[in-house]
Design an enzyme around this catalytic site. Sequence first.
Site, PDB file in Angstrom:
ATOM      1  CG  ASN A 190      -1.706   1.081   1.264  1.00 25.27           C
ATOM      2  OD1 ASN A 190      -1.560   2.236   0.971  1.00 25.27           O
ATOM      3  ND2 ASN A 190      -2.988   0.919   1.717  1.00 25.27           N
ATOM      4  CG  ASP A 206      -3.954  -5.773  10.171  1.00 25.22           C
ATOM      5  OD1 ASP A 206      -4.171  -5.318   9.153  1.00 25.22           O
ATOM      6  OD2 ASP A 206      -4.815  -6.309  11.108  1.00 25.22           O
ATOM      7  CG  PHE A 231      -4.537   5.593   3.474  1.00 24.23           C
ATOM      8  CD1 PHE A 231      -4.822   4.153   3.892  1.00 24.23           C
ATOM      9  CD2 PHE A 231      -3.432   6.202   3.715  1.00 24.23           C
ATOM     10  CE1 PHE A 231      -3.810   3.848   5.051  1.00 24.23           C
ATOM     11  CE2 PHE A 231      -2.519   5.983   4.680  1.00 24.23           C
ATOM     12  CZ  PHE A 231      -2.829   4.546   5.269  1.00 24.23           C
ATOM     13  N   GLY A 232      -8.207   5.345   3.543  1.00 26.63           N
ATOM     14  CA  GLY A 232      -9.036   4.375   4.427  1.00 26.63           C
ATOM     15  C   GLY A 232      -9.975   5.413   4.721  1.00 26.63           C
ATOM     16  CE1 TYR A 233     -14.326   2.666   7.271  1.00 27.12           C
ATOM     17  CE2 TYR A 233     -12.125   1.559   7.342  1.00 27.12           C
ATOM     18  CZ  TYR A 233     -13.361   1.486   7.068  1.00 27.12           C
ATOM     19  OH  TYR A 233     -14.192   0.335   6.626  1.00 27.12           O
ATOM     20  CG  HIS A 245      -3.560   4.835  13.964  1.00 33.75           C
ATOM     21  ND1 HIS A 245      -3.665   5.723  13.164  1.00 33.75           N
ATOM     22  CD2 HIS A 245      -3.604   3.772  13.073  1.00 33.75           C
ATOM     23  CE1 HIS A 245      -3.949   5.338  11.834  1.00 33.75           C
ATOM     24  NE2 HIS A 245      -4.097   4.373  11.765  1.00 33.75           N
TER      25      HIS A 245
END
Length: 208
Positions: A13, A76, A158-160, A189
Site C-alpha cells: 500500500n 495491521d 486514505f482509508g477512513y 496510531h
Amino acid sequence: MALVTKLLVASRNWKKLAELRRVLDNAGLSGLTLVSLNDVVPFDEAPEAGATFEDNALAKARDAFAATGLASVADDSGLEAAALGGMPGVLSARWSGSYGDDAGNTALLLAQLCDVPDERRSAAFVSACALVSESDEVVVRGVWPGTIAREPRGYGGFGYDSIFIPDGPGLGGRTVAQLRPAEKDAFSHRFRALTLLMPALRVLAMRT
C-alpha cells in the site's frame, strides 16, 4: 554477524508505506535502509486471517522475514467504532466486501452510524506493528482516539481518514484527511505504535 543495513517494510500500500517511511525516517534510524515488498523478489503472502491486529501484523512480518531473510516490520491497522462494538476492526479494509474500497467502506460505515447521536460516535484508529528479525520478535499497539464525523471531509490520507476526527491538541476538529502530513505523523496510531517499537529498531540498527 553482519551489520544490518536493510529493514523490510512489509506493505504494498503505497500511501501506508509512505507514511511508515516518513515516521521511521524522522526518527533518524541512520543504520537502516528501508525497502518495501516492491523491492524484493515476490513471495506468497498469507491472507489477513487473524482475530486481532497483532495477529495479522506478526504473521505478515514473519512471512516477510522467512521469505527474504531481512528484518521485517509489518503493520495491521483499522478503525474501531464504539457504537458497533469495536467493528469494523480487523475487517476495516474490506468492510463493504471489496478489499481496499475506501469509498465503499466509508459510505457503509456512515450509513450504519446514521442514527447514532454525536455523543455515542466515539472511535479509535488502531495500529499494531510487528518487528521480526533473526534474534527477536516484538509486537506493539498504538491507539488514536477520536469520533466519527457525519460526512467525509478533506482529500488527504486514505482509508477512513475523511470521516475520523481525532482527539489531540491543535487539531481543531478537522478530520485526518484535512491534516497536513506532518500533523498526522505527529499524532497518528502508526506514530504511536512505531514510537513503542523504536527501542527495538534502534538496537537492530546498531547490531553487528
